[in-house]
Design a protein around this motif. Structure first.
Motif, PDB file in Angstrom:
ATOM      1  N   GLN A 191      -1.311 -12.037 -11.917  1.00  0.00           N
ATOM      2  CA  GLN A 191      -1.963 -11.591 -13.141  1.00  0.00           C
ATOM      3  C   GLN A 191      -2.382 -12.744 -14.039  1.00  0.00           C
ATOM      4  N   THR A 192      -3.258 -12.396 -14.996  1.00  0.00           N
ATOM      5  CA  THR A 192      -3.567 -13.294 -16.110  1.00  0.00           C
ATOM      6  C   THR A 192      -3.057 -12.625 -17.380  1.00  0.00           C
ATOM      7  N   LEU A 193      -2.943 -13.412 -18.443  1.00  0.00           N
ATOM      8  CA  LEU A 193      -2.520 -12.858 -19.725  1.00  0.00           C
ATOM      9  C   LEU A 193      -3.575 -11.870 -20.232  1.00  0.00           C
ATOM     10  N   PRO A 194      -3.163 -10.857 -20.979  1.00  0.00           N
ATOM     11  CA  PRO A 194      -1.855 -10.689 -21.620  1.00  0.00           C
ATOM     12  C   PRO A 194      -0.781 -10.030 -20.754  1.00  0.00           C
ATOM     13  N   ALA A 195      -1.055  -9.735 -19.504  1.00  0.00           N
ATOM     14  CA  ALA A 195      -0.034  -9.106 -18.657  1.00  0.00           C
ATOM     15  C   ALA A 195       1.094 -10.096 -18.379  1.00  0.00           C
ATOM     16  N   PRO A 196       2.352  -9.683 -18.594  1.00  0.00           N
ATOM     17  CA  PRO A 196       3.476 -10.611 -18.448  1.00  0.00           C
ATOM     18  C   PRO A 196       3.944 -10.822 -17.011  1.00  0.00           C
ATOM     19  N   ARG A 197       3.600  -9.920 -16.095  1.00  0.00           N
ATOM     20  CA  ARG A 197       4.067 -10.063 -14.713  1.00  0.00           C
ATOM     21  C   ARG A 197       3.067  -9.403 -13.753  1.00  0.00           C
ATOM     22  N   PRO A 198       3.143  -9.752 -12.469  1.00  0.00           N
ATOM     23  CA  PRO A 198       2.216  -9.180 -11.492  1.00  0.00           C
ATOM     24  C   PRO A 198       2.490  -7.697 -11.237  1.00  0.00           C
ATOM     25  N   VAL A 199       1.545  -7.059 -10.567  1.00  0.00           N
ATOM     26  CA  VAL A 199       1.764  -5.696 -10.082  1.00  0.00           C
ATOM     27  C   VAL A 199       2.147  -5.788  -8.607  1.00  0.00           C
ATOM     28  N   LYS A 200       2.822  -4.765  -8.138  1.00  0.00           N
ATOM     29  CA  LYS A 200       3.201  -4.722  -6.729  1.00  0.00           C
ATOM     30  C   LYS A 200       1.973  -4.379  -5.892  1.00  0.00           C
ATOM     31  N   VAL A 201       1.795  -5.084  -4.793  1.00  0.00           N
ATOM     32  CA  VAL A 201       0.734  -4.765  -3.839  1.00  0.00           C
ATOM     33  C   VAL A 201       1.384  -4.264  -2.548  1.00  0.00           C
ATOM     34  N   PHE A 202       0.633  -3.461  -1.823  1.00  0.00           N
ATOM     35  CA  PHE A 202       1.118  -2.882  -0.579  1.00  0.00           C
ATOM     36  C   PHE A 202       0.170  -3.282   0.545  1.00  0.00           C
ATOM     37  N   PRO A 203       0.696  -3.741   1.686  1.00  0.00           N
ATOM     38  CA  PRO A 203      -0.178  -3.997   2.822  1.00  0.00           C
ATOM     39  C   PRO A 203      -0.910  -2.705   3.202  1.00  0.00           C
ATOM     40  N   ALA A 204      -2.224  -2.814   3.413  1.00  0.00           N
ATOM     41  CA  ALA A 204      -3.046  -1.641   3.716  1.00  0.00           C
ATOM     42  C   ALA A 204      -3.921  -1.937   4.926  1.00  0.00           C
ATOM     43  N   ARG A 205      -4.219  -0.903   5.685  1.00  0.00           N
ATOM     44  CA  ARG A 205      -5.146  -1.059   6.805  1.00  0.00           C
ATOM     45  C   ARG A 205      -5.848   0.269   7.063  1.00  0.00           C
ATOM     46  N   LEU A 206      -6.962   0.172   7.776  1.00  0.00           N
ATOM     47  CA  LEU A 206      -7.734   1.344   8.173  1.00  0.00           C
ATOM     48  C   LEU A 206      -7.565   1.582   9.663  1.00  0.00           C
ATOM     49  N   GLU A 207      -7.361   2.840  10.013  1.00  0.00           N
ATOM     50  CA  GLU A 207      -7.427   3.263  11.416  1.00  0.00           C
ATOM     51  C   GLU A 207      -8.419   4.404  11.436  1.00  0.00           C
ATOM     52  N   GLY A 208      -9.619   4.129  11.954  1.00  0.00           N
ATOM     53  CA  GLY A 208     -10.679   5.136  11.871  1.00  0.00           C
ATOM     54  C   GLY A 208     -11.016   5.332  10.409  1.00  0.00           C
ATOM     55  N   ASP A 209     -10.889   6.586   9.924  1.00  0.00           N
ATOM     56  CA  ASP A 209     -11.142   6.837   8.495  1.00  0.00           C
ATOM     57  C   ASP A 209      -9.853   7.120   7.738  1.00  0.00           C
ATOM     58  N   THR A 210      -8.714   6.761   8.326  1.00  0.00           N
ATOM     59  CA  THR A 210      -7.413   6.977   7.690  1.00  0.00           C
ATOM     60  C   THR A 210      -6.888   5.679   7.106  1.00  0.00           C
ATOM     61  N   VAL A 211      -6.461   5.741   5.842  1.00  0.00           N
ATOM     62  CA  VAL A 211      -5.850   4.598   5.180  1.00  0.00           C
ATOM     63  C   VAL A 211      -4.346   4.682   5.378  1.00  0.00           C
ATOM     64  N   LEU A 212      -3.781   3.586   5.887  1.00  0.00           N
ATOM     65  CA  LEU A 212      -2.334   3.499   6.073  1.00  0.00           C
ATOM     66  C   LEU A 212      -1.782   2.387   5.187  1.00  0.00           C
ATOM     67  N   LEU A 213      -0.612   2.642   4.615  1.00  0.00           N
ATOM     68  CA  LEU A 213       0.071   1.639   3.792  1.00  0.00           C
ATOM     69  C   LEU A 213       1.428   1.339   4.402  1.00  0.00           C
TER      70      LEU A 213
END
Length: 100
Positions: free
Chosen positions: A76-98
């Motif tokens: 993040q950049t200010l004014p946010a004090p901490r990062p957000v959580k990210v999740f590994p993501a991928r596509l299989e066909g038209d389905t989003v998987l996390l």
């Protein structure tokens, strides 16, 4: 473990917010046409909804006070004090998987 969470047809303008019972914060999915990114949909500055922000240069900009969150790392950049959580993501066909 990869979990199916959405279909590309559910996205509006490349965005979709999903709620998962195992996470108390909603997850923002962004589809760029090539890749899917997944991160918490809550700004760490004031809990603003990141899905209302603009995507610029690989980051989403909080619409309230302009904090930027990197789509790949959650950093993040200010004014946010901490990062957000990210999740590994991928596509299989038209389905989003996390990897939750």
């Amino acid at each position: 473990m990869w979990t199916p969470v959405a279909k590309l047809g559910e996205f509006q303008n490349g965005r979709l917010v999903v709620k998962r019972p195992e996470h108390r914060k909603p997850i923002l999915l962004l589809y760029t046409g090539e890749e899917v990114f997944a991160l918490e949909d809550v700004c760490t500055h004031d809990d603003g909804p990141l899905h209302e922000g603009e995507v610029e240069d690989g980051a989403i900009v909080c619409p309230r006070h302009g904090a930027r969150f990197d789509l790949r790392t959650g950093r993040q950049t200010l004014p946010a004090p901490r990062p957000v959580k990210v999740f590994p993501a991928r596509l299989e066909g038209d389905t989003v998987l996390l990897d939750l």
